[in-house]
Write an enzyme that holds these catalytic residues in place. Structure first.
Site: not given
Ligand SMILES: O=C(O)CCC(=O)C(=O)O
Length: 279
Positions: A100, A268
């Site tokens: 990330d 997230r």
């Molecule tokens: O959507 C996902 O499963 C992963 C998302 C992703 O790559 C992130 O949150 O950086």
């Protein structure tokens, strides 16, 4: 006090499921510390928590570090700016191997993502244990990589997303104009476990500093192929309410884009290391 959950490893190197977690104890410092230790050990952990509230999501992230407002993904807004939205309907899919935001000087250390809307099939996410990939290298290769650093640049994948016409130009052009890039060591040491991990991804890593372009391309392409060996991969098929927490200091990840035209929507949160922010 006994642990408020049990742990079932899901693979030899990476991945574990947290079972029997009582959400009433999610705010206990002891429970959070146990979760942290489980995460650091297994690198990527799965919690099945369909009843988790946004406030609880933020509370968990607050334990792990300083939650960020993401550089380029949208967020929920209205007091929940630190809950990032990855919604295929908005063109965001994360279908590439990456740490990330490794284009930042101090990228987020931990990310916790919860599935909210899932397609009827597909949309799995995969994680690679970059510690196991490092361990599997020969000693001469480990010694060679030790002194090297590589550039991580945000603009390549942003430009690709624009070319694919999956995101609005305004949003991504603004991000491209930020022009964020950073030089990171190719091998990093985990601050808690002391384990070494490779730090590179085909998405953001553009070249190894100081090498001729052909040399850099050859070494990066070898390392990408090495890391992507299936023996280092943990793959999760999501159910709505699942939350996966991963340690960006040990893993890279990739969400598989195999569910179009259906919608896939994730919430997230990702956190910075507070001690790095203070520096
Ligand atoms: O959507 C996902 O499963 C992963 C998302 C992703 O790559 C992130 O949150 O950086």
């Amino acid at each position: 006090m006994t642990k408020s959950f049990t742990v079932k490893p899901l693979g030899p190197a990476i991945g574990a499921e947290v079972l029997d977690l009582n959400l009433d104890r999610i705010f206990d410092q002891e429970t959070l510390a146990d979760l942290d230790a489980t995460l650091v050990k297994h690198e990527t952990i799965l919690l099945r928590v369909p009843d988790l509230t946004l406030e609880q999501h933020l509370a968990i992230s607050d334990y792990f570090g300083e939650a960020e407002v993401h550089t380029f993904y949208p967020n929920l807004g209205k007091g929940f700016e630190k809950i990032t939205l990855i919604d295929s309907k908005l063109g965001d899919r994360a279908d590439m191997w990456h740490h990330d935001e490794s284009f930042l000087a101090s990228p987020p250390i931990i990310t916790m993502t919860q599935a909210k809307i899932l397609p009827p099939f597909g949309g799995d996410t995969c994680w690679i244990s970059m510690t196991s990939a490092y361990d599997a290298l020969s000693e001469p290769m480990k010694n060679y990589l030790e002194g090297l650093s590589a550039w991580h640049d945000m603009n390549g994948p942003m430009t690709t997303a624009l070319r694919q016409n999956v995101v609005t130009h305004d949003r991504y052009l603004e991000v491209i104009n930020m022009s964020k890039r950073h030089l990171h060591k190719l091998v990093k040491t985990h601050p808690v476990t002391g384990r070494k991990a490779l730090y590179l991804s085909p998405t953001y890593t553009t070249h190894i500093d100081g090498l001729a372009p052909a040399e850099s391309d050859a070494i990066l392409s070898y390392l990408h192929a090495h890391c992507q060996h299936i023996k280092f991969v943990f793959r999760h098929r999501w159910s709505v309410g699942d939350m996966v927490i991963w340690d960006n200091r040990s893993v890279i990840h990739h969400a598989i884009l195999d569910y179009q035209p259906h919608q896939r929507r994730m919430h997230r949160a990702s956190v910075f290391d507070r001690s790095a922010i203070k520096k």
